[in-house]
Structures are given as structure tokens and as C-alpha cells.
Design a protein around this motif. Structure first.
Motif, PDB file in Angstrom:
ATOM      1  N   TYR A 306      13.357  -0.543  13.423  1.00 26.01           N
ATOM      2  CA  TYR A 306      14.399   0.102  13.643  1.00 26.01           C
ATOM      3  C   TYR A 306      14.897   0.886  14.477  1.00 26.01           C
ATOM      4  O   TYR A 306      14.208   1.542  15.232  1.00 26.01           O
ATOM      5  CB  TYR A 306      14.576   1.128  12.294  1.00 26.01           C
ATOM      6  N   ASN A 307      15.954   0.150  15.392  1.00 27.50           N
ATOM      7  CA  ASN A 307      16.215   0.816  16.598  1.00 27.50           C
ATOM      8  C   ASN A 307      15.151   0.399  17.542  1.00 27.50           C
ATOM      9  O   ASN A 307      14.853   1.205  18.531  1.00 27.50           O
ATOM     10  CB  ASN A 307      16.763   2.225  16.756  1.00 27.50           C
ATOM     11  N   ALA A 308      14.469  -0.697  17.432  1.00 25.27           N
ATOM     12  CA  ALA A 308      13.268  -1.102  18.264  1.00 25.27           C
ATOM     13  C   ALA A 308      12.126  -0.324  18.045  1.00 25.27           C
ATOM     14  O   ALA A 308      11.116  -0.252  19.139  1.00 25.27           O
ATOM     15  CB  ALA A 308      13.719  -1.157  19.492  1.00 25.27           C
ATOM     16  N   GLU A 309      12.155   0.467  17.013  1.00 26.60           N
ATOM     17  CA  GLU A 309      10.656   1.328  16.924  1.00 26.60           C
ATOM     18  C   GLU A 309      10.182   1.116  15.271  1.00 26.60           C
ATOM     19  O   GLU A 309      10.841   0.815  14.459  1.00 26.60           O
ATOM     20  CB  GLU A 309      11.361   2.860  16.908  1.00 26.60           C
ATOM     21  N   ALA A 310       8.844   1.352  15.333  1.00 22.02           N
ATOM     22  CA  ALA A 310       8.292   1.093  13.993  1.00 22.02           C
ATOM     23  C   ALA A 310       8.473   2.331  13.237  1.00 22.02           C
ATOM     24  O   ALA A 310       8.350   3.508  13.584  1.00 22.02           O
ATOM     25  CB  ALA A 310       6.602   1.108  14.390  1.00 22.02           C
ATOM     26  N   TYR A 311       8.713   2.102  11.939  1.00 20.92           N
ATOM     27  CA  TYR A 311       8.928   3.095  10.784  1.00 20.92           C
ATOM     28  C   TYR A 311       7.965   2.968   9.688  1.00 20.92           C
ATOM     29  O   TYR A 311       7.704   1.870   9.449  1.00 20.92           O
ATOM     30  CB  TYR A 311      10.362   3.161  10.441  1.00 20.92           C
ATOM     31  N   GLU A 312       7.568   3.994   9.148  1.00 24.18           N
ATOM     32  CA  GLU A 312       6.919   3.849   7.800  1.00 24.18           C
ATOM     33  C   GLU A 312       7.861   4.075   6.713  1.00 24.18           C
ATOM     34  O   GLU A 312       8.616   4.753   7.000  1.00 24.18           O
ATOM     35  CB  GLU A 312       5.820   4.969   7.651  1.00 24.18           C
ATOM     36  N   VAL A 313       7.494   3.228   5.623  1.00 21.44           N
ATOM     37  CA  VAL A 313       8.338   3.286   4.406  1.00 21.44           C
ATOM     38  C   VAL A 313       7.524   3.644   3.152  1.00 21.44           C
ATOM     39  O   VAL A 313       6.221   3.577   3.162  1.00 21.44           O
ATOM     40  CB  VAL A 313       9.229   1.979   4.310  1.00 21.44           C
ATOM     41  N   GLY A 314       8.023   4.234   1.923  1.00 22.42           N
ATOM     42  CA  GLY A 314       7.392   4.523   0.934  1.00 22.42           C
ATOM     43  C   GLY A 314       7.415   5.777   0.078  1.00 22.42           C
ATOM     44  O   GLY A 314       8.417   6.452   0.695  1.00 22.42           O
ATOM     45  N   PRO A 315       6.915   5.935  -0.711  1.00 27.40           N
ATOM     46  CA  PRO A 315       6.869   7.363  -1.558  1.00 27.40           C
ATOM     47  C   PRO A 315       7.117   8.595  -0.561  1.00 27.40           C
ATOM     48  O   PRO A 315       7.768   9.627  -0.794  1.00 27.40           O
ATOM     49  CB  PRO A 315       5.743   7.539  -2.496  1.00 27.40           C
ATOM     50  N   LEU A 316       6.200   8.702   0.428  1.00 26.56           N
ATOM     51  CA  LEU A 316       6.120   9.645   1.367  1.00 26.56           C
ATOM     52  C   LEU A 316       7.378   9.931   2.017  1.00 26.56           C
ATOM     53  O   LEU A 316       8.177  11.020   2.272  1.00 26.56           O
ATOM     54  CB  LEU A 316       4.981   9.921   2.321  1.00 26.56           C
ATOM     55  N   ALA A 317       8.000   8.593   2.416  1.00 34.03           N
ATOM     56  CA  ALA A 317       9.443   8.669   3.276  1.00 34.03           C
ATOM     57  C   ALA A 317      10.402   9.250   2.164  1.00 34.03           C
ATOM     58  O   ALA A 317      11.405   9.863   2.564  1.00 34.03           O
ATOM     59  CB  ALA A 317       9.585   7.034   3.759  1.00 34.03           C
ATOM     60  N   ARG A 318      10.391   8.705   0.931  1.00 34.75           N
ATOM     61  CA  ARG A 318      11.301   9.036  -0.103  1.00 34.75           C
ATOM     62  C   ARG A 318      11.363  10.446  -0.319  1.00 34.75           C
ATOM     63  O   ARG A 318      12.601  11.107  -0.374  1.00 34.75           O
ATOM     64  CB  ARG A 318      10.941   8.414  -1.331  1.00 34.75           C
ATOM     65  N   MET A 319      10.256  11.123  -0.544  1.00 35.91           N
ATOM     66  CA  MET A 319      10.218  12.521  -0.840  1.00 35.91           C
ATOM     67  C   MET A 319      10.456  13.486   0.425  1.00 35.91           C
ATOM     68  O   MET A 319      11.016  14.509   0.293  1.00 35.91           O
ATOM     69  CB  MET A 319       8.563  12.772  -1.368  1.00 35.91           C
ATOM     70  N   PHE A 320      10.127  13.054   1.634  1.00 35.92           N
ATOM     71  CA  PHE A 320      10.580  13.555   2.818  1.00 35.92           C
ATOM     72  C   PHE A 320      11.972  13.675   2.948  1.00 35.92           C
ATOM     73  O   PHE A 320      12.668  14.549   3.142  1.00 35.92           O
ATOM     74  CB  PHE A 320       9.893  12.749   4.021  1.00 35.92           C
ATOM     75  N   MET A 321      12.963  12.309   2.562  1.00 34.90           N
ATOM     76  CA  MET A 321      14.163  12.340   2.916  1.00 34.90           C
ATOM     77  C   MET A 321      14.941  13.185   1.672  1.00 34.90           C
ATOM     78  O   MET A 321      15.905  13.915   1.962  1.00 34.90           O
ATOM     79  CB  MET A 321      14.444  10.602   2.395  1.00 34.90           C
ATOM     80  N   ASN A 322      14.216  13.497   0.505  1.00 36.29           N
ATOM     81  CA  ASN A 322      14.748  14.153  -0.506  1.00 36.29           C
ATOM     82  C   ASN A 322      14.560  15.627  -0.192  1.00 36.29           C
ATOM     83  O   ASN A 322      14.780  16.622  -0.737  1.00 36.29           O
ATOM     84  CB  ASN A 322      14.368  13.832  -1.961  1.00 36.29           C
ATOM     85  N   LYS A 323      13.543  15.967   0.973  1.00 40.52           N
ATOM     86  CA  LYS A 323      13.016  17.031   1.556  1.00 40.52           C
ATOM     87  C   LYS A 323      12.345  17.977   0.211  1.00 40.52           C
ATOM     88  O   LYS A 323      12.488  19.224  -0.138  1.00 40.52           O
ATOM     89  CB  LYS A 323      14.540  18.252   1.737  1.00 40.52           C
TER      90      LYS A 323
END
Length: 478
Positions: A306-323
């Protein structure tokens, strides 16, 4: 002098994955490579077919999370003619997909990851295995293994629950363009509720208790296996027809939350066994042309960025995004976020099943346009999943799939940047290089799924992607 450690294949995950790390004289990992050892040729299989076939064919990518592929595919097709299903259909799709989530998350904790922390029975198939750094008391270990066994039955019931509206699982039949073909009745709603109550009770009691026990015994793993530190989600579980979702979409980087712009996604193939023309492209115009043996390549996974950078996805990302979980990014944070997400979903499913109407429509008859383009974005249990489709004369001209494990377990990209898992492995110190349990704990925290349906063969049908025993060789299969 540096030492090379290979785990090939990594077991207790879906598919065939090899991990190779280089450690220094203190056994600290200073370099890492992750290799997907099988070619997923679904993009090639779909070319020339009716786009609606993709809903069923792409589910065969993975028997663990086929529902999310069905959702992504049907969303892509419906997007091609800007159709939105009814709210009642959305509810049924949510109940099908969330049922698959519960089964998959329970599977991951108990049957894929737990044996990194607890001793299984001293008999096949739990032996041979590593015998290092187990911290549970005998009583704690016995109790958690009892729940390991119980979880097998709970997973079966989660599958049966999902099949109430899906027709069957894995590889569901009722999700189609226009909605869902299984009509809700008082009888099947009641049946679903009965299953949900039992599965939810196991999650609230056994699963969360066991998860908290492991987290307390292995609290040092809150500081191990961070990875890129960047998080990405597409969002999932529509709450209405206007785009509101239970799990929010977005990106997290350096403490900042931002909206996601999917035009900034590219797949790179510099270190992947694909032609040069298959890389450096947005998935909407992507290509998947295999080139096994390409110089400098070491994986069948491409490298999404994403924008030339590596990103992690998954439950941790989802719970982070929901704060709703922001403690940190690590091995144990991934496990905790997955458990809390499971508990959240089970609670939300009560509201969804109570909202299903037996009188309102769940299906709209649709005719396929002659041509179109569409994108379907959702979240599989393991993270962000995207399907991109283009078709003409009602036949697929291009279909591209970017799976969560491609995000997490990708090889280096064209800039030499490691994928999220590779970055997470670097820096960990291994106690015993002949039993590198630390590596397995990091790998399993991402819950990789490199499953596919096609081996790479030459014209004489000799398998090209073979497993190689490492030197020094890790003991056992666990």
C-alpha cells in the motif's frame, strides 16, 4: 559465523510454507525469507468463464475461509452493475460469514497455535514434537488440552450453524448475485440460535479463559514479532446498504489512522515466480503469469503493498481500526485481538439473527450485463481480501485475487522491502536452534493460509515445488 535455520514445511497451517532465517552467533535472527511453495492458478482458471462461476470456483482456494471468497466475489460481480442486496439478504450473508469466522478463529487458537504453548498427548499425531519452553503446570496443561478436544466438537457445531443458511460448508451454495437463495424460516432461525448459544458459551468461557492463561504465562511475547507496524483493513460485515460496516476500513501507520485509498495498492513480483509483467500493477489491471525458476525469486506469493509499503492485515488490524484493542503489535497481541474479535462477533450475531425477517425478500433476480468491471472487498478471518473482475461478452477477461496471506507472508518487493512476517521474524533470539519454537510462535500468530489447488509440474508431471529438508533440521513436525 551465521547459521541458517529452515522449517520446511511449516505445519499446523493451511497450505505449504517454508521459513528460512539466518541467525548470528547469539542466535538472534538477522535475516528472514518466507516461501509460499505452491502456485495458486485460479486467476488463469477463471479466464473465459461466466463471471458468476467465480463465486464457487474461488471458494476452492481455501477450505478454511471459503465464505469470504464467496462474499468478495459476489460483491465484485454486484459492483459491476451497481446492485445492492436487501437488508434481509445482508443479514443472512453476515450470519453465514460470521459463522465461518467463529469456526476458523477457534480452529486457529486450539488446533493450529496452542501446541506452541501446551503439550499435546504423548501419542500420534501429537508426536514427535518440540519439547522446549512449556510453562503451564500439569493441571493447567491437562485442562487446556481437554478444551482442545472440546473445541473439535464446537467447531463442528459452528459449521452446522453456518450451513443452516449456506446450504453446506465448506464451499457454500446460497450466496449469489442478488442476495441469498436460502429463505429464512422460523424453524431455521431457531436452529441457528440454538447452535449460536452453545458456540458463544464456549467462546465466552473456555476460549477467553484459555487465551488469557496463555497470555499471562507468555507475556514476553507482547514484545516479540512486531513486523512492519503498519495495519490495513478493507472493512467487513455490512450493517446497511450504504457502506457502514461492523469492522471499519482504513490504515494505521505511526500512530495515525487514515482512510484507505485502494488506488494505492500494487502487487510486486520482483522476488516472486511470475513474469516481470505480472508485477508493479494495481490488481484491476493485474496479471498472473507464472515463471518458475526466475532469477532472484523465492516464492509463489506476490508482494502486495500500500503506497509502496508493507502492511499487516488480520484481526489485530481490524480491532485496531475499531479502536477496541490497541495495546500493541506483537505475537500475543494478535492472539488477544483474535479472541476479542471472536467474542465481539458472537455477541453481534445475536442481534443479526434476531433481526432476520421471514417475510422480507432475501433474493432479487438479476441478469448479467454483457460487460463490466467490479471490485469486491471484504475481510477473511486472516485479513483483507480483494477480488477484481473484468468481463466482456459475459466472459471473464481478467480476474485478480489478493489474499490476506499475500499481504502478511509476502516475499520482498521490487524495492527489497520484506513482507510483514519476514520483518516480524527479524530480531527474535532463538533459545535452541534445533527446536526453534520462537519462529513457529511468530509464524502461527499470523495464521498463514497458503492453500491452493495447483502444483507446478513439468510436461512429464514431475512436481517442481518439492520440500527440502533443512540443515540443521528441526526435530519433529511441530
Amino acid at each position: 559465523m551465521a547459521t541458517i535455520i529452515k522449517i520446511d514445511p511449516v505445519t499446523r497451517l493451511e497450505g505449504h510454507l517454508k521459513i528460512e532465517v539466518e541467525v548470528d552467533s547469539t542466535n538472534k535472527v538477522i535475516n528472514a525469507h518466507s516461501t509460499g511453495n505452491m502456485f495458486r492458478g485460479f486467476e488463469k482458471i477463471l479466464t473465459g468463464r461466466d463471471p458468476r462461476d467465480a463465486i464457487h470456483i474461488t471458494q476452492r482456494i481455501c477450505g478454511l475461509c471459503p465464505v469470504s471468497h464467496a462474499i468478495a466475489s459476489v460483491k465484485a460481480i454486484e459492483d459491476s452493475f451497481k446492485f445492492k442486496p436487501t437488508f434481509n439478504a445482508i443479514l443472512l450473508r453476515n450470519l453465514i460469514q460470521s459463522g465461518n469466522y467463529l469456526s476458523d478463529h477457534i480452529l486457529h487458537f486450539y488446533h493450529l497455535a496452542l501446541l506452541d504453548y501446551a503439550k499435546g498427548p504423548t501419542q500420534s499425531p501429537w508426536t514427535p514434537g518440540y519439547n522446549i519452553d512449556f510453562r503451564l503446570s500439569d493441571a493447567e496443561n491437562s485442562a487446556i488440552i481437554n478444551n482442545y478436544i472440546k473445541a473439535l466438537d464446537i467447531r463442528r457445531k459452528a459449521h452446522e450453524m453456518t450451513a443452516v443458511f449456506a446450504g453446506k460448508i465448506p464451499h457454500v451454495m446460497s450466496i449469489v448475485p442478488g442476495g441469498v437463495t436460502q429463505k429464512p424460516t422460523a424453524e431455521n432461525i431457531s436452529k441457528y440460535k440454538a447452535y449460536l448459544n452453545e458456540v458463544k458459551a464456549f467462546i465466552d468461557n473456555e476460549y477467553m479463559s484459555d487465551l488469557n492463561l496463555i497470555a499471562s504465562k507468555y507475556s514476553d511475547y507482547y514484545s516479540i514479532g512486531k513486523g512492519s507496524g503498519n495495519l490495513l483493513t478493507y472493512g467487513a460485515f455490512d450493517l446497511d446498504a450504504t457502506g457502514n460496516t461492523l469492522f471499519k476500513s482504513g490504515i494505521y501507520k505511526n500512530g495515525t489512522y487514515s482512510a484507505i485509498d485502494i488506488t494505492k495498492i500494487k502487487e510486486y513480483a520482483g522476488c516472486s515466480w511470475y513474469t516481470t509483467d505480472s508485477g508493479d500493477k494495481h490488481p484491476s489491471i493485474g496479471k498472473t503469469e507464472p515463471y518458475y525458476g526466475k532469477a532472484g525469486a523465492y516464492s509463489w506469493l506476490k508482494a502486495p503493498r500500500y503506497n509502496a509499503e508493507a502492511y499487516e492485515v488480520g484481526p489485530l488490524a481490524r480491532m485496531f481500526m475499531n479502536k477496541e484493542y490497541t495495546r500493541g503489535i506483537s505475537v500475543m497481541d494478535r492472539h488477544m485481538a483474535r479472541g476479542l474479535e471472536t467474542k465481539k462477533l458472537a455477541q453481534q450475531m445475536i442481534s443479526w439473527i434476531n433481526s432476520v425477517s421471514t417475510t422480507q425478500s432475501v433474493y432479487t433476480q438479476l441478469g448479467l450485463p454483457t460487460s463490466g468491471i467490479g471490485v469486491g472487498l471484504t475481510e477473511a478471518p486472516r485479513g483483507a481480501l480483494g477480488h477484481w473482475v473484468g468481463f466482456s461478452s459475459q466472459r471473464v477477461t481478467n480476474y485478480q485475487i489478493v489474499t490476506p496471506t499475500c499481504w502478511n507472508v509476502s516475499p520482498r518487493d521490487d524495492f527489497g522491502q520484506m513482507g510483514a512476517l519476514e520483518q516480524a521474524l527479524v530480531g527474535v533470539t532463538i533459545q535452541d536452534i534445533n527446536q526453534p519454537i520462537e519462529l513457529l510462535r511468530i509464524v502461527h500468530s499470523f495464521d498463514p493460509c497458503t492453500g491452493c489447488s495447483i502444483h507446478v509440474m513439468d510436461p512429464e508431471k514431475n512436481v517442481k515445488a518439492k520440500f527440502v529438508v533443512s540443515t540443521p533440521s528441526p526435530k519433529g513436525v511441530f
